[in-house]
Design a protein around this motif. Structure first.
Motif, PDB file in Angstrom:
ATOM      1  N   ARG A 111       0.830  -1.215   0.000  1.00 58.04           N
ATOM      2  CA  ARG A 111       0.000   0.000   0.000  1.00 58.04           C
ATOM      3  C   ARG A 111       0.857   1.255   0.000  1.00 58.04           C
ATOM      4  O   ARG A 111       0.536   2.235  -0.682  1.00 58.04           O
ATOM      5  CB  ARG A 111      -0.929   0.015   1.218  1.00 58.04           C
ATOM      6  N   ARG A 151       0.875   4.159  -2.864  1.00 54.41           N
ATOM      7  CA  ARG A 151       0.728   5.594  -2.571  1.00 54.41           C
ATOM      8  C   ARG A 151       1.866   6.390  -3.188  1.00 54.41           C
ATOM      9  O   ARG A 151       1.647   7.477  -3.743  1.00 54.41           O
ATOM     10  CB  ARG A 151       0.681   5.820  -1.067  1.00 54.41           C
ATOM     11  N   ALA A 167       1.253   6.688  -6.839  1.00 53.74           N
ATOM     12  CA  ALA A 167       0.201   7.669  -7.128  1.00 53.74           C
ATOM     13  C   ALA A 167       0.726   9.093  -6.996  1.00 53.74           C
ATOM     14  O   ALA A 167       0.421   9.959  -7.827  1.00 53.74           O
ATOM     15  CB  ALA A 167      -0.986   7.453  -6.198  1.00 53.74           C
ATOM     16  N   VAL A 168       1.531   9.343  -5.967  1.00 54.67           N
ATOM     17  CA  VAL A 168       2.100  10.681  -5.785  1.00 54.67           C
ATOM     18  C   VAL A 168       3.046  11.009  -6.939  1.00 54.67           C
ATOM     19  O   VAL A 168       3.032  12.120  -7.469  1.00 54.67           O
ATOM     20  CB  VAL A 168       2.823  10.775  -4.421  1.00 54.67           C
TER      21      VAL A 168
END
Length: 108
Positions: free
Chosen positions: A84, A88, A91-92
């Motif tokens: 996870r 993240r 995605a950033v």
């Protein structure tokens, strides 16, 4: 009794500051291209983190065999948590690349 200077407290933080200067200069000097490059680097870190989590889980299963249910659940939970975090970061990084592309189109 002589009082010590507070500047000596900042001395251990100097290497962190010197290492952190490079990405800031990269973004400042290269503009949107620097932001996109930094985003790609963040995506790479996310992928590496996810791969490392899967590698550690597979290593435990292969070397130690299947553990008891509670230990296996703990290992799987640790793998999911690291995965996870990797997602993240990806995605950033993708948001940074997208922001750089939009900024380049509008400013260019």
């Amino acid at each position: 009794m002589r009082k010590q200077s507070e500047t000596l407290l900042l001395l251990p933080l100097l290497p962190i500051f010197l290492i952190g200067m490079f990405p800031m200069f990269l973004i400042a000097l290269l503009g949107f291209f620097g932001l996109a490059l930094f985003g790609v680097l963040v995506i790479c870190v996310g992928l590496a983190s996810s791969n490392e989590a899967h590698d550690a889980f597979n290593h435990d299963v292969i070397v130690h065999g299947y553990a008891r249910g509670s230990e296996r659940a703990t290992q799987a939970s640790n793998m999911r948590m690291a995965t996870r975090l990797g997602l993240r970061l990806e995605a950033v990084g993708a948001a940074m690349v997208l922001t750089a592309a939009i900024g380049f189109c509008y400013a260019g």
